[in-house]
Design a protein around this motif. Structure first.
Motif, short mmCIF file in Angstrom:
data_model
loop_
_atom_site.label_atom_id
_atom_site.label_comp_id
_atom_site.label_asym_id
_atom_site.label_seq_id
_atom_site.Cartn_x
_atom_site.Cartn_y
_atom_site.Cartn_z
N ALA A 33 -8.14 -1.45 -6.40
CA ALA A 33 -8.32 -3.08 -6.35
C ALA A 33 -6.50 -3.91 -5.72
CB ALA A 33 -8.12 -3.54 -7.67
N ASP A 34 -7.09 -4.29 -4.86
CA ASP A 34 -5.80 -5.50 -4.39
C ASP A 34 -5.62 -6.11 -5.30
OD1 ASP A 34 -6.08 -4.69 -0.76
OD2 ASP A 34 -6.96 -6.56 -0.79
N ILE A 35 -3.94 -6.40 -5.25
CA ILE A 35 -3.09 -6.63 -5.67
C ILE A 35 -1.80 -8.12 -5.59
CG2 ILE A 35 -1.26 -6.59 -7.61
CD1 ILE A 35 -1.53 -3.18 -7.77
N PRO A 36 -2.88 -9.14 -5.87
CA PRO A 36 -1.96 -10.56 -5.42
C PRO A 36 -0.80 -10.73 -5.16
CG PRO A 36 -4.55 -11.28 -6.75
CD PRO A 36 -3.78 -9.45 -6.97
N ILE A 37 0.22 -10.92 -4.52
CA ILE A 37 1.33 -11.12 -4.97
C ILE A 37 1.57 -12.20 -6.25
CG2 ILE A 37 3.25 -12.36 -3.69
CD1 ILE A 37 2.59 -12.14 -1.46
N SER A 38 2.56 -11.58 -6.71
CA SER A 38 3.01 -12.44 -7.69
C SER A 38 4.50 -12.61 -8.67
CB SER A 38 2.72 -11.88 -9.77
OG SER A 38 2.68 -10.96 -9.75
N HIS A 39 4.91 -13.08 -9.32
CA HIS A 39 6.49 -13.18 -9.65
C HIS A 39 7.31 -11.76 -10.41
CE1 HIS A 39 7.65 -17.05 -8.50
NE2 HIS A 39 6.55 -17.85 -9.24
N LYS A 40 5.56 -11.05 -10.42
CA LYS A 40 5.98 -9.51 -11.25
C LYS A 40 6.16 -8.69 -10.17
CE LYS A 40 2.63 -10.48 -15.18
NZ LYS A 40 1.90 -9.86 -16.08
N ASP A 41 5.72 -8.35 -8.92
CA ASP A 41 5.95 -8.11 -7.60
C ASP A 41 7.62 -7.62 -7.20
OD1 ASP A 41 3.45 -8.03 -7.86
OD2 ASP A 41 3.10 -8.62 -5.87
N PRO A 350 4.57 -3.70 -6.13
CA PRO A 350 3.70 -4.58 -7.81
C PRO A 350 3.76 -4.10 -8.57
CG PRO A 350 2.28 -3.76 -5.31
CD PRO A 350 3.17 -2.73 -5.62
N ASN A 351 3.58 -5.18 -9.84
CA ASN A 351 4.00 -5.02 -10.65
C ASN A 351 5.29 -4.28 -11.37
OD1 ASN A 351 3.36 -6.16 -13.16
ND2 ASN A 351 1.88 -4.38 -13.84
N ALA A 352 6.11 -4.18 -10.57
CA ALA A 352 7.61 -3.70 -10.78
C ALA A 352 7.81 -4.08 -12.36
CB ALA A 352 8.25 -3.79 -9.28
#
Length: 484
Positions: A33-41, A350-352
């Motif tokens: 699945a694509d992972i939308p951009i977030s502050h966790k990236d 993503p989700n780093a």
């Protein structure tokens, strides 16, 4: 009502199926699945002359700080120096928890915890490693040891080298098929890319490169294509990711073709190629290989990586100390982010940072962001036709000069020099001799208190950067002069 809702649910699932089939960004599979951009990236760049890794938030397009892996000159010249030198390559683990950073000058791979920015371990390998990447199962890290003739395979659990895979001399970079079946290793010194089976670490195929100098390679998320760049001749090649690994396309991309990466969005599947000599990113469809966009981005674009949903592409500008942020639907630069000196490889994870603010162990940019930028143009042409970008990266009282030279005759000797006159008509003081590649370009380096000279206030002390022809080591006719 329940039956109606159930039917609508099935219909919605059917309508979403085509999008799901094309989802997933490299290095993952298309089924992901694509992972939308977030502050966790997190967005990372390996910065060669400040010896830092910059860490940015992609939502705000904001630099959060840098991880300092080493010192600039002259500190890193000490015989007791323990830091890293020429921070350059970068890859990340499939679980997005670990960053692997290669430093060419200190022959090392530094493993960094993405959540805390802390160094977990440093593994030393052979002479002048270039890139590192995790296998899709996360168990191994392959490091191309470009100064020798092998890939160093590191156990991702113990961080110890477990074996070496012999390949043609000068392996440039490696990447893997999303299913974990093959590793693709291009060469920077020999015109041959090899394909290696992950099951037994044996070479099972090869692809002829159009030239010896491949710095970068990418495998598509659908497992069908592999793209690699050829920096010396300004071309990009594509071959089939499955046996017999046939070459399917050669594209003319431009002088100092650096990196390539692949993106899937609602418009289709695309390859983005950084072209340092023209300060552009070129975009090609992966089905018919048509060029669909040319994007001006800034001085000497190098590394490139997409967001987890393919909506953005991030380009490290080597001679501008910035990220350029590209919207992949409009193919326009929508933001820039100031970072450290001479960014090379980049990575978007993503989700780093699953929890917390992820600011631990970061330092301000500080001196790592100090540089002066100049341009050279053909003599008499004016600044609008500037062909060469120059950066002067501060290292205390001296600077590392890097010139991305283009627009010259192919395979000819030249000299980068200082002239006492702005038009290049004065006496010349050579800084560095070089020979252009087949595309008429070159990356040229020098070290010294050059900024103080080219920015001197007194006219009799000021000097101007020029490029001149060279015959038997002596400067000849001036062909490019400083215009900025």
């Amino acid at each position: 009502m329940h039956r109606i809702l159930f039917a609508l649910g099935l219909l919605a699932g059917t309508m979403l199926a085509p999008a799901a089939a094309s989802a997933g960004q490299i290095p993952g599979p298309a089924s992901a699945a694509d992972i939308p951009i977030s502050h966790k990236d997190r967005l990372y760049a390996a910065e060669q002359f400040s010896n830092t890794v910059s860490v940015s938030d992609p939502v705000d397009n904001r630099l959060l700080g840098v991880i300092r892996l080493g010192d600039p000159q002259p500190g890193n010249l000490s015989p007791l120096y323990k830091g890293q030198v020429l921070v350059h390559g970068m890859g990340f683990s499939p679980d997005h928890k670990t960053l692997a950073v290669v430093s060419i000058g200190s022959n090392s791979v530094t493993f960094i915890d993405t959540a805390t920015n802390a160094v977990k371990h440093t593994t030393y390998v052979g002479r002048s490693p270039h890139e590192a990447f995790f296998t899709p199962d996360g168990r191994e890290v392959w490091v191309t040891v470009r100064g020798e003739d092998y890939v160093s395979v590191i156990d991702a659990g113990s961080f110890e080298e477990k074996l070496r895979i012999k390949v043609p001399g000068g392996p440039g970079m490696q990447i893997f098929s999303p299913d974990g079946k093959y590793g693709y290793v291009c060469s920077s010194f020999n015109p041959q890319t090899v394909v290696i089976s992950l099951a037994d670490h044996k070479i099972v195929g090869s692809v002829k490169q159009a030239s010896p100098f491949c710095p970068n390679i990418a495998a598509s998320a659908d497992g069908k294509q592999v793209w690699f760049t050829l920096k010396d001749i300004g071309k990009t090649q594509v071959f089939k990711a499955e046996p017999p690994f046939d070459l399917v396309k050669t594209l003319d991309t431009g002088p100092i073709t650096n990196h390539v990466n692949l993106v899937v969005n609602k418009k289709g599947s695309f390859a983005y190629v950084t072209v340092g000599g023209s300060n552009e990113v070129k975009v090609f469809r992966t089905d018919d290989f048509k060029e669909v966009a040319t994007i001006p981005v800034g001085n000497l674009p190098h590394g490139i990586w997409p967001s987890g949903d393919g909506s953005r592409v991030y380009v490290g500008l080597e001679n501008a100390d910035q990220f350029a942020v590209i919207d992949t639907l409009t193919n326009q630069v929508i933001a820039t982010i100031p970072i450290g000196q001479a960014p090379q490889a980049v990575a978007y994870v993503p989700n780093a940072v699953p929890e917390g603010d992820g600011l631990q162990n970061l330092m301000p940019l500080g001196a790592a962001g100090e540089a002066a930028h100049l341009k050279l143009a053909p003599r008499g042409a004016g600044s609008k036709t500037a062909a060469t970008s120059v950066s002067l990266f501060d290292q205390g009282l001296t600077q590392i000069l890097q010139a991305a030279v283009s627009g010259l005759e192919p395979k000819k000797p030249y000299v980068l020099a200082l002239s006492s006159r702005a038009d290049g008509g004065g006496a010349l003081q050579p800084l560095s001799t070089f020979t252009t590649n087949p595309a008429g370009s070159a990356i040229v380096n020098a070290v010294g208190p050059i900024r103080q000279i080219v920015e001197a206030r007194h006219e009799d002390e000021r000097r101007f950067l020029v490029v001149a022809t060279s015959t038997e080591g002596k400067a000849g006719d001036v062909v490019q002069v400083q215009v900025q």
